[in-house]
Scaffold this motif. Sequence first.
Motif, PDB file in Angstrom:
ATOM      1  N   ARG A  69      -1.125   4.271   7.033  1.00 44.61           N
ATOM      2  CA  ARG A  69      -1.982   3.117   7.309  1.00 44.61           C
ATOM      3  C   ARG A  69      -2.087   2.284   6.045  1.00 44.61           C
ATOM      4  N   HIS A  70      -1.851   0.987   6.209  1.00 43.61           N
ATOM      5  CA  HIS A  70      -1.890   0.103   5.050  1.00 43.61           C
ATOM      6  C   HIS A  70      -2.720  -1.114   5.428  1.00 43.61           C
ATOM      7  N   THR A  71      -3.786  -1.373   4.711  1.00 37.12           N
ATOM      8  CA  THR A  71      -4.597  -2.541   5.045  1.00 37.12           C
ATOM      9  C   THR A  71      -4.700  -3.490   3.851  1.00 37.12           C
ATOM     10  N   ILE A  72      -4.790  -4.768   4.179  1.00 42.37           N
ATOM     11  CA  ILE A  72      -5.074  -5.783   3.171  1.00 42.37           C
ATOM     12  C   ILE A  72      -6.300  -6.538   3.677  1.00 42.37           C
ATOM     13  N   SER A  73      -7.320  -6.570   2.872  1.00 42.00           N
ATOM     14  CA  SER A  73      -8.569  -7.198   3.318  1.00 42.00           C
ATOM     15  C   SER A  73      -9.017  -8.266   2.353  1.00 42.00           C
ATOM     16  N   MET A  74      -9.598  -9.329   2.932  1.00 44.01           N
ATOM     17  CA  MET A  74     -10.247 -10.338   2.099  1.00 44.01           C
ATOM     18  C   MET A  74     -11.736 -10.079   2.155  1.00 44.01           C
ATOM     19  N   LEU A  75     -12.356 -10.103   0.995  1.00 46.74           N
ATOM     20  CA  LEU A  75     -13.787  -9.805   0.937  1.00 46.74           C
ATOM     21  C   LEU A  75     -14.578 -11.013   0.454  1.00 46.74           C
ATOM     22  N   THR A  76     -15.717 -11.231   1.105  1.00 44.53           N
ATOM     23  CA  THR A  76     -16.757 -12.057   0.498  1.00 44.53           C
ATOM     24  C   THR A  76     -17.908 -11.089   0.238  1.00 44.53           C
ATOM     25  N   GLU A  77     -19.016 -11.600  -0.238  1.00 46.36           N
ATOM     26  CA  GLU A  77     -20.108 -10.685  -0.588  1.00 46.36           C
ATOM     27  C   GLU A  77     -20.538  -9.834   0.613  1.00 46.36           C
ATOM     28  N   HIS A  78     -20.567 -10.442   1.793  1.00 44.12           N
ATOM     29  CA  HIS A  78     -21.064  -9.707   2.963  1.00 44.12           C
ATOM     30  C   HIS A  78     -19.998  -9.390   4.007  1.00 44.12           C
ATOM     31  N   GLU A  79     -18.890 -10.178   3.986  1.00 43.40           N
ATOM     32  CA  GLU A  79     -17.907 -10.013   5.043  1.00 43.40           C
ATOM     33  C   GLU A  79     -16.596  -9.404   4.543  1.00 43.40           C
ATOM     34  N   SER A  80     -15.786  -8.993   5.523  1.00 42.10           N
ATOM     35  CA  SER A  80     -14.413  -8.617   5.226  1.00 42.10           C
ATOM     36  C   SER A  80     -13.551  -9.012   6.414  1.00 42.10           C
ATOM     37  N   LEU A  81     -12.329  -9.399   6.110  1.00 47.26           N
ATOM     38  CA  LEU A  81     -11.382  -9.754   7.166  1.00 47.26           C
ATOM     39  C   LEU A  81     -10.086  -9.040   6.815  1.00 47.26           C
ATOM     40  N   SER A  82      -9.618  -8.174   7.734  1.00 46.23           N
ATOM     41  CA  SER A  82      -8.531  -7.266   7.361  1.00 46.23           C
ATOM     42  C   SER A  82      -7.290  -7.412   8.222  1.00 46.23           C
ATOM     43  N   PHE A  83      -6.190  -7.127   7.584  1.00 42.93           N
ATOM     44  CA  PHE A  83      -4.904  -6.987   8.234  1.00 42.93           C
ATOM     45  C   PHE A  83      -4.622  -5.498   8.150  1.00 42.93           C
ATOM     46  N   ASP A  84      -4.519  -4.859   9.301  1.00 39.78           N
ATOM     47  CA  ASP A  84      -4.525  -3.389   9.325  1.00 39.78           C
ATOM     48  C   ASP A  84      -3.245  -2.881   9.989  1.00 39.78           C
ATOM     49  N   PHE A  85      -2.348  -2.344   9.192  1.00 34.89           N
ATOM     50  CA  PHE A  85      -1.087  -1.833   9.728  1.00 34.89           C
ATOM     51  C   PHE A  85      -1.130  -0.309   9.823  1.00 34.89           C
ATOM     52  N   ARG A  86      -0.775   0.182  10.998  1.00 36.22           N
ATOM     53  CA  ARG A  86      -0.672   1.639  11.184  1.00 36.22           C
ATOM     54  C   ARG A  86       0.622   1.946  11.905  1.00 36.22           C
ATOM     55  N   SER A  87       1.168   3.103  11.642  1.00 39.61           N
ATOM     56  CA  SER A  87       2.320   3.523  12.414  1.00 39.61           C
ATOM     57  C   SER A  87       2.369   5.037  12.463  1.00 39.61           C
ATOM     58  N   ASP A  88       2.636   5.567  13.638  1.00 38.71           N
ATOM     59  CA  ASP A  88       2.834   7.022  13.686  1.00 38.71           C
ATOM     60  C   ASP A  88       4.309   7.359  13.445  1.00 38.71           C
ATOM     61  N   ARG A  89       5.077   6.302  13.140  1.00 38.49           N
ATOM     62  CA  ARG A  89       6.474   6.535  12.756  1.00 38.49           C
ATOM     63  C   ARG A  89       6.679   6.361  11.258  1.00 38.49           C
ATOM     64  N   ALA A  90       5.576   6.086  10.520  1.00 41.48           N
ATOM     65  CA  ALA A  90       5.700   5.858   9.077  1.00 41.48           C
ATOM     66  C   ALA A  90       6.349   7.084   8.436  1.00 41.48           C
ATOM     67  N   ASP A  91       7.291   6.853   7.558  1.00 40.57           N
ATOM     68  CA  ASP A  91       7.987   7.983   6.945  1.00 40.57           C
ATOM     69  C   ASP A  91       7.912   7.893   5.420  1.00 40.57           C
ATOM     70  N   LYS A  92       8.793   8.637   4.762  1.00 45.49           N
ATOM     71  CA  LYS A  92       8.766   8.698   3.300  1.00 45.49           C
ATOM     72  C   LYS A  92       8.910   7.328   2.647  1.00 45.49           C
ATOM     73  N   ASN A  93       9.491   6.365   3.368  1.00 41.79           N
ATOM     74  CA  ASN A  93       9.680   5.039   2.781  1.00 41.79           C
ATOM     75  C   ASN A  93       8.403   4.219   2.720  1.00 41.79           C
ATOM     76  N   HIS A  94       7.344   4.717   3.342  1.00 41.66           N
ATOM     77  CA  HIS A  94       6.079   3.986   3.311  1.00 41.66           C
ATOM     78  C   HIS A  94       5.174   4.438   2.178  1.00 41.66           C
ATOM     79  N   GLY A  95       5.642   5.363   1.412  1.00 41.40           N
ATOM     80  CA  GLY A  95       4.920   5.718   0.194  1.00 41.40           C
ATOM     81  C   GLY A  95       4.033   6.948   0.328  1.00 41.40           C
ATOM     82  N   PHE A  96       3.632   7.434  -0.830  1.00 45.09           N
ATOM     83  CA  PHE A  96       2.806   8.632  -0.916  1.00 45.09           C
ATOM     84  C   PHE A  96       1.601   8.341  -1.788  1.00 45.09           C
ATOM     85  N   ILE A  97       0.534   9.067  -1.542  1.00 43.36           N
ATOM     86  CA  ILE A  97      -0.632   8.946  -2.416  1.00 43.36           C
ATOM     87  C   ILE A  97      -0.648  10.187  -3.304  1.00 43.36           C
ATOM     88  N   ILE A  98      -0.774   9.914  -4.595  1.00 41.22           N
ATOM     89  CA  ILE A  98      -0.544  10.967  -5.579  1.00 41.22           C
ATOM     90  C   ILE A  98      -1.537  10.836  -6.728  1.00 41.22           C
TER      91      ILE A  98
END
Lengths: 426, 89
Positions: free
Chosen positions: A72-101
């Motif tokens: 899952r990869h999201t990009i969000s714009m924030l103001t003090e009270h709001e957020s507007l997000s672009f939210d990408f998810r895939s159950d096919r995401a593989d090693k090319n989508h990166g790792f958290i380390i």
Amino acid sequence: MDKFDAIVVGAGPAGCATAYTMAREGLQVLVLERGKYPGAKNMWGGAFFGPVMEEIFPDFWKEAPVERSVSRHTISMLTEHESLSFDFRSDRADKNHGFIILRAKFDQWLAKKAEQAGAIIATSLEADDFLYEGGAVAGVKVGSESFPASVVILADGANSLLAAKAGLRKEFGLHDVKQGVKEVIQLPREVIEDRFGLQDDEGAALEFIGSCTRGLPGGGFLYTNHDSLSVGVVVQLAAVGEQKVKASDLLEDFKNHPLIQRYISKGKTVEYSAHLIPVTGVKILPTFAKDGILITGDAAGLVLGTGLILEGANFAMASGVAAAQTVIKAKKAGDFTTKALDHYEGLLKSRFVLKELNAFKRAPEFLENERIYNTYPELLCSAAMKMFENDGTVREGSFKTLMGSMKGKISIWQLMKDAWMAKESL
Amino acid sequence: MKVEEKLALNKFEIDKEVHITVDESKCRECNMTVCVYTCPADCYVLRDQHITFSYEGCLECGSCRIACDKGAIKWVNPRGGFGISYQFG
């Protein structure tokens, strides 16, 4: 003392990749790491792309201390009270989508690999100067101790003190670097998986622009580790100095934002870290090789920052491998002069390292445009606020609402100019 | 959460040898206080128009080294094994 074929300064991704590649070919390699263990001085946001890692260690993620793999990869714009997000998810995401380390574990694993290939990893040793022979670098000094070598490979990171000392590059300027600050916040793994909608070892990489840097060039990030979150802010160092805003205060604001606060609620901070990131790409590239010395990774400024991508470790490892291939060739020829070592730059040019930095060479300039961090998040969040509300008055069409939000904030001319710059730079 | 509370969570091996020295005579001629804002660990504090400095909580990022254009900051890495040791990173 025996003379090594190569001394590598720094046991991070660049240093370990170069040491491993050389040692595997039978070269005598010494890695000097100033931390108590590899990774002790290192931090990053947390998401890592592994194509070069995969080339060196096929299926590395099955064995390496990977926290989670990004689905899952999201990009969000924030103001003090709001957020507007672009939210990408895939159950096919593989090693090319990166790792958290997390670096402390990962760098130790990587250094162990180099050690198993035959390199010597010596920790708690700070290389602080060079040995010279007829003007060529001929090893390093650790205090009064000398370590001679045919070639030295600098892999000592963004805050390299030796790069300037060797005359390979000028010091970075305030506009050339961003400062990253981060907290690791512990939470039970089930809570993390519930909050971010993850299963098993899936991970989420969340990135933010807008009020998290009070409109200054930079952004916020949140990555899910196995049983903790990496939460941080990256901000241009020049803006910090000029606007008199501390990154540590931005981080507190970010943590208190309604969107983030819900994610980290009841978590326990266990570590606070900070690091510099060179971000101006081709503008700050060094002299890659001189007699008896090569420079790799962050120390060489090899980081790609496009706003959507901020990638250093993959570049670091690619440069480390290229440096190693150059040294292996130089050893065969018995020639470690600039002329022989210049092969390294040719390899960087033939790979994605310098190709991508050149392709995105206008991105750093584009990313200094404060409207990206200020005007656009405010404009789009206020338009969304209008579109998703019903206060009883007669509603207007979405386009009209958006145009209404723009009024007084930005002209059509500026919008077109920014859109053009975005197209040209990204 | 205050920076000093966060730093207290970190693992440091503090060296007796100081790795950053600040030439305060140069600070007196400077009103930029860029060091104060760029240090993520609050090592530089402005008190009564004076910069006071402590190196113990330094995260070794090098920001102040780049930020100070008065040449007031002399920076070397802590000796091998000393300074910050990140457990997570």
